[in-house]
Design an enzyme around this catalytic site. Structure first.
Site, PDB file in Angstrom:
ATOM      1  N   HIS A  27      -6.624  -2.927   6.466  1.00 24.82           N
ATOM      2  CA  HIS A  27      -5.964  -1.783   7.129  1.00 24.82           C
ATOM      3  C   HIS A  27      -6.659  -0.417   7.547  1.00 24.82           C
ATOM      4  O   HIS A  27      -6.409   0.866   8.470  1.00 24.82           O
ATOM      5  CB  HIS A  27      -4.797  -1.303   5.955  1.00 24.82           C
ATOM      6  CG  HIS A  27      -3.456  -0.777   6.862  1.00 24.82           C
ATOM      7  ND1 HIS A  27      -3.372  -0.244   8.191  1.00 24.82           N
ATOM      8  CD2 HIS A  27      -2.533   0.303   6.227  1.00 24.82           C
ATOM      9  CE1 HIS A  27      -2.022   0.394   8.651  1.00 24.82           C
ATOM     10  NE2 HIS A  27      -1.852   0.741   7.196  1.00 24.82           N
ATOM     11  N   HIS A  81       1.064   3.770   2.058  1.00 30.41           N
ATOM     12  CA  HIS A  81       1.915   4.151   3.262  1.00 30.41           C
ATOM     13  C   HIS A  81       2.994   5.137   3.373  1.00 30.41           C
ATOM     14  O   HIS A  81       3.871   4.344   2.985  1.00 30.41           O
ATOM     15  CB  HIS A  81       1.559   3.946   4.625  1.00 30.41           C
ATOM     16  CG  HIS A  81       0.333   4.554   5.129  1.00 30.41           C
ATOM     17  ND1 HIS A  81      -0.773   3.006   5.758  1.00 30.41           N
ATOM     18  CD2 HIS A  81      -0.730   5.492   5.546  1.00 30.41           C
ATOM     19  CE1 HIS A  81      -1.936   3.867   6.616  1.00 30.41           C
ATOM     20  NE2 HIS A  81      -1.841   4.613   6.067  1.00 30.41           N
ATOM     21  N   ASP A 132       0.018  -4.117   6.331  1.00 31.09           N
ATOM     22  CA  ASP A 132      -0.356  -3.373   7.370  1.00 31.09           C
ATOM     23  C   ASP A 132      -2.200  -4.042   7.011  1.00 31.09           C
ATOM     24  O   ASP A 132      -2.657  -3.848   6.341  1.00 31.09           O
ATOM     25  CB  ASP A 132      -0.672  -2.300   7.419  1.00 31.09           C
ATOM     26  CG  ASP A 132       0.943  -1.606   7.404  1.00 31.09           C
ATOM     27  OD1 ASP A 132       2.439  -2.454   7.255  1.00 31.09           O
ATOM     28  OD2 ASP A 132       1.317   0.036   7.652  1.00 31.09           O
ATOM     29  N   HIS A 186       1.194  -0.904  -0.157  1.00 32.86           N
ATOM     30  CA  HIS A 186      -0.234  -0.084   0.077  1.00 32.86           C
ATOM     31  C   HIS A 186       0.724   1.526  -0.042  1.00 32.86           C
ATOM     32  O   HIS A 186       2.432   1.042   0.328  1.00 32.86           O
ATOM     33  CB  HIS A 186      -0.906  -0.283   0.976  1.00 32.86           C
ATOM     34  CG  HIS A 186      -0.586   0.011   2.915  1.00 32.86           C
ATOM     35  ND1 HIS A 186       1.184  -1.141   3.025  1.00 32.86           N
ATOM     36  CD2 HIS A 186      -0.444   0.725   3.385  1.00 32.86           C
ATOM     37  CE1 HIS A 186       1.220  -0.517   3.858  1.00 32.86           C
ATOM     38  NE2 HIS A 186       0.284   0.674   4.502  1.00 32.86           N
ATOM     39  N   ASP A 198       5.638   5.294   4.930  1.00 36.72           N
ATOM     40  CA  ASP A 198       6.606   4.514   5.844  1.00 36.72           C
ATOM     41  C   ASP A 198       6.978   2.794   4.607  1.00 36.72           C
ATOM     42  O   ASP A 198       7.563   2.171   5.568  1.00 36.72           O
ATOM     43  CB  ASP A 198       6.379   3.559   7.227  1.00 36.72           C
ATOM     44  CG  ASP A 198       4.788   3.036   6.926  1.00 36.72           C
ATOM     45  OD1 ASP A 198       3.604   3.842   6.624  1.00 36.72           O
ATOM     46  OD2 ASP A 198       5.154   1.916   8.045  1.00 36.72           O
ATOM     47  N   HIS A 199       5.724   2.706   3.845  1.00 41.28           N
ATOM     48  CA  HIS A 199       6.716   1.771   2.745  1.00 41.28           C
ATOM     49  C   HIS A 199       7.005   2.242   2.075  1.00 41.28           C
ATOM     50  O   HIS A 199       7.334   1.174   0.971  1.00 41.28           O
ATOM     51  CB  HIS A 199       4.742   0.997   3.033  1.00 41.28           C
ATOM     52  CG  HIS A 199       4.627   0.330   4.157  1.00 41.28           C
ATOM     53  ND1 HIS A 199       4.629  -1.477   4.228  1.00 41.28           N
ATOM     54  CD2 HIS A 199       4.157   0.514   5.263  1.00 41.28           C
ATOM     55  CE1 HIS A 199       3.882  -1.324   5.517  1.00 41.28           C
ATOM     56  NE2 HIS A 199       3.756  -0.720   5.281  1.00 41.28           N
ATOM     57  N   HIS A 249       7.557  -5.239  10.966  1.00 44.22           N
ATOM     58  CA  HIS A 249       6.557  -4.122  10.917  1.00 44.22           C
ATOM     59  C   HIS A 249       5.849  -3.972  12.211  1.00 44.22           C
ATOM     60  O   HIS A 249       4.651  -3.943  12.691  1.00 44.22           O
ATOM     61  CB  HIS A 249       5.003  -4.430   9.940  1.00 44.22           C
ATOM     62  CG  HIS A 249       4.736  -2.423   9.879  1.00 44.22           C
ATOM     63  ND1 HIS A 249       3.991  -2.065  10.904  1.00 44.22           N
ATOM     64  CD2 HIS A 249       5.243  -1.545   8.919  1.00 44.22           C
ATOM     65  CE1 HIS A 249       3.229  -1.039  10.808  1.00 44.22           C
ATOM     66  NE2 HIS A 249       4.431  -0.601   9.150  1.00 44.22           N
TER      67      HIS A 249
HETATM   68 ZN   LIG Z   1      -0.172   1.408   6.592  1.00 43.09          ZN
HETATM   69 ZN   LIG Z   2       3.440   0.823   8.197  1.00 43.13          ZN
END
Ligand SMILES: [Zn+2]
Ligand SMILES: [Zn+2]
Length: 329
Positions: A185, A92, A209, A90, A94-95, A272
Site C-alpha cells: 500500500h 487508515h 488497499d 490496515h 477510511d477502514h 474500495h
Molecule cells: Zn489505505
Molecule cells: Zn482505503
C-alpha cells in the site's frame, strides 16, 4: 450496478436452476460475502466506507469497519452485537472510522441490532490494540454513563484484540480459516494486509488497499472470488502531484486486470472504488472503469456496489439488496 459475467457463468449466476440447487440443501451454509461499503474516503451517499461481511457456517465476520458499516450491517439483517470477529486490513481511517460505532452501538442493551455483552473480538496489524484502547478511552463518558444508567456490562464496551505481524493463519474456528498476507500500500503505509477466508472447500480473497501485489497473487491462487481495490483519476488530473501520490498507493484498472488474469478467480469483484475528480472535472465513473479494465481482462467481473452479495457454492451467485422487501435477490 454494472456487471459482466462471461459464458456459462452468466447462466449459472442468474439461472433459477442454480438457485434452486442451493435452496435444495438448506442445511448447508455456503460461504457468503456481502459488500457493505465499497467506497473511498470521499463522503459518498451511495458508497459507504470500506467494509465486507463474510458469513461462513454460523459465523459472521466483518472485514474493515469504514464509515457507515453499522448501517449497512443492519440493512443486511445482521445485528452489530452478533459479530463473531472484526478484522482490519490496515489502520487508515477510511477502514476503521465505523469501529467505535460498531463497538458502542452494538453494546446497547436489549435491542435487536445490539445487545453484545462480551468484548468485541478484533484482529488487526500492529497498532490495533493501541487504537482500540484509545477508542474506549475517548468514549469513556458514554461508557461510564451507560454502565451506571442502563446497567450494561463493562465487558461489552471493550475489545478483545489480537495483533498479527506476519503472513499466516490468524483465525481458525469451526472450519473457518482466515489467513493474513502483507500487501503493498506504499512505502510509508505499513503494515497493510489482505485476507483469504477459506470455508467448506471454497474461498474469498480480500485485497485490502494495495498496488499490484505479487504476495496477493500468491495467496489468491485457487480462490473462488477475488475482491480487489481499484483507483482511477480523470485524465486531466492524472499528473497532478497530489493525485499521483494517491494513485501510487492503489491499483490502476490495468494493474487489477493483470492480477485477475493471473489469479483467474471464478469471479473478480471491485470494491474500495476510488474515482477521482475535482471541481469542474467529473470523476471517471464506472463506464470508464469498465473500459479500462476490459481492455486487459475478459473474465467474470462485478463492479461492486454497497449491499451486493456473493453466495459461493459450486457456482457463485450474485444477489442485490432489494430495499422494498429488505431481502437479497
Ligand atoms: Zn489505505
Ligand atoms: Zn482505503
Amino acid at each position: 450496478m454494472r456487471w459482466w459475467i462471461a459464458g456459462t457463468f452468466l447462466l449459472l449466476a442468474v439461472c433459477p436452476l442454480a438457485l434452486s440447487a442451493a435452496q435444495a440443501r438448506p442445511d448447508e451454509h455456503p460461504l457468503t460475502v456481502t459488500l457493505l461499503g465499497t467506497g473511498s474516503p470521499r463522503p459518498d451517499a451511495d458508497r459507504f466506507g470500506m467494509a465486507t461481511l463474510v458469513e461462513a457456517g454460523h459465523q459472521k465476520l466483518l472485514f474493515d469497519a469504514g464509515r457507515g458499516s453499522s448501517i449497512r450491517l443492519w440493512q443486511a439483517g445482521v445485528s452489530l452485537g452478533r459479530l463473531d470477529a472484526v478484522f482490519l486490513t490496515h489502520l487508515h481511517s477510511d477502514h476503521v472510522s465505523g469501529l467505535p460505532d460498531i463497538l458502542l452501538t452494538g453494546w446497547i442493551g436489549g435491542l435487536p441490532y445490539a445487545d453484545r455483552k462480551e468484548p468485541l473480538v478484533l484482529f488487526g496489524p500492529a497498532g490495533t490494540k493501541n487504537m482500540g484502547d484509545k477508542i474506549v478511552e475517548a468514549y469513556s463518558e458514554d461508557i461510564r454513563i451507560r454502565i451506571a444508567d442502563e446497567g450494561l456490562s463493562r465487558d461489552g464496551a471493550r475489545f478483545d484484540t489480537t495483533e498479527f505481524t506476519t503472513d499466516g493463519v490468524i483465525y481458525e474456528k469451526d472450519g473457518v480459516r482466515v489467513t493474513a498476507f502483507a500487501v503493498d500500500h506504499g512505502d510509508e503505509v505499513k503494515p497493510a494486509y489482505g485476507f483469504r477466508i477459506d470455508y467448506g472447500g471454497h474461498s474469498v480473497v480480500l485485497s485490502g488497499d494495495t498496488r499490484r501485489s505479487e504476495n496477493l497473487i500468491r495467496h489468491a491462487r485457487g480462490a473462488d472470488v477475488l475482491v480487489h481495490e481499484v483507483a482511477m483519476a480523470a485524465p486531466a488530473l492524472k499528473n497532478k502531484p497530489q493525485i499521483k501520490i494517491i494513485l501510487n498507493h492503489h491499483s490502476t484498472p490495468e494493474a487489477a486486470a493483470d492480477v485477475f488474469n493471473r489469479v483467474k478467480p471464478k469471479l473478480a469483484v471491485y470494491s474500495h472504488i476510488v474515482e477521482i475528480g475535482a471541481p469542474g472535472i467529473k470523476p471517471p465513473g464506472d463506464d470508464a472503469l469498465e473500459a479500462a479494465t476490459r481492455a486487459h481482462y475478459r473474465g467474470p467481473l462485478v463492479i461492486g456496489t454497497d449491499l451486493t452479495r456473493f453466495v459461493i457454492a459450486d457456482q457463485v451467485t450474485v444477489q442485490h439488496f432489494d430495499r422494498a422487501s429488505a431481502a437479497f435477490k
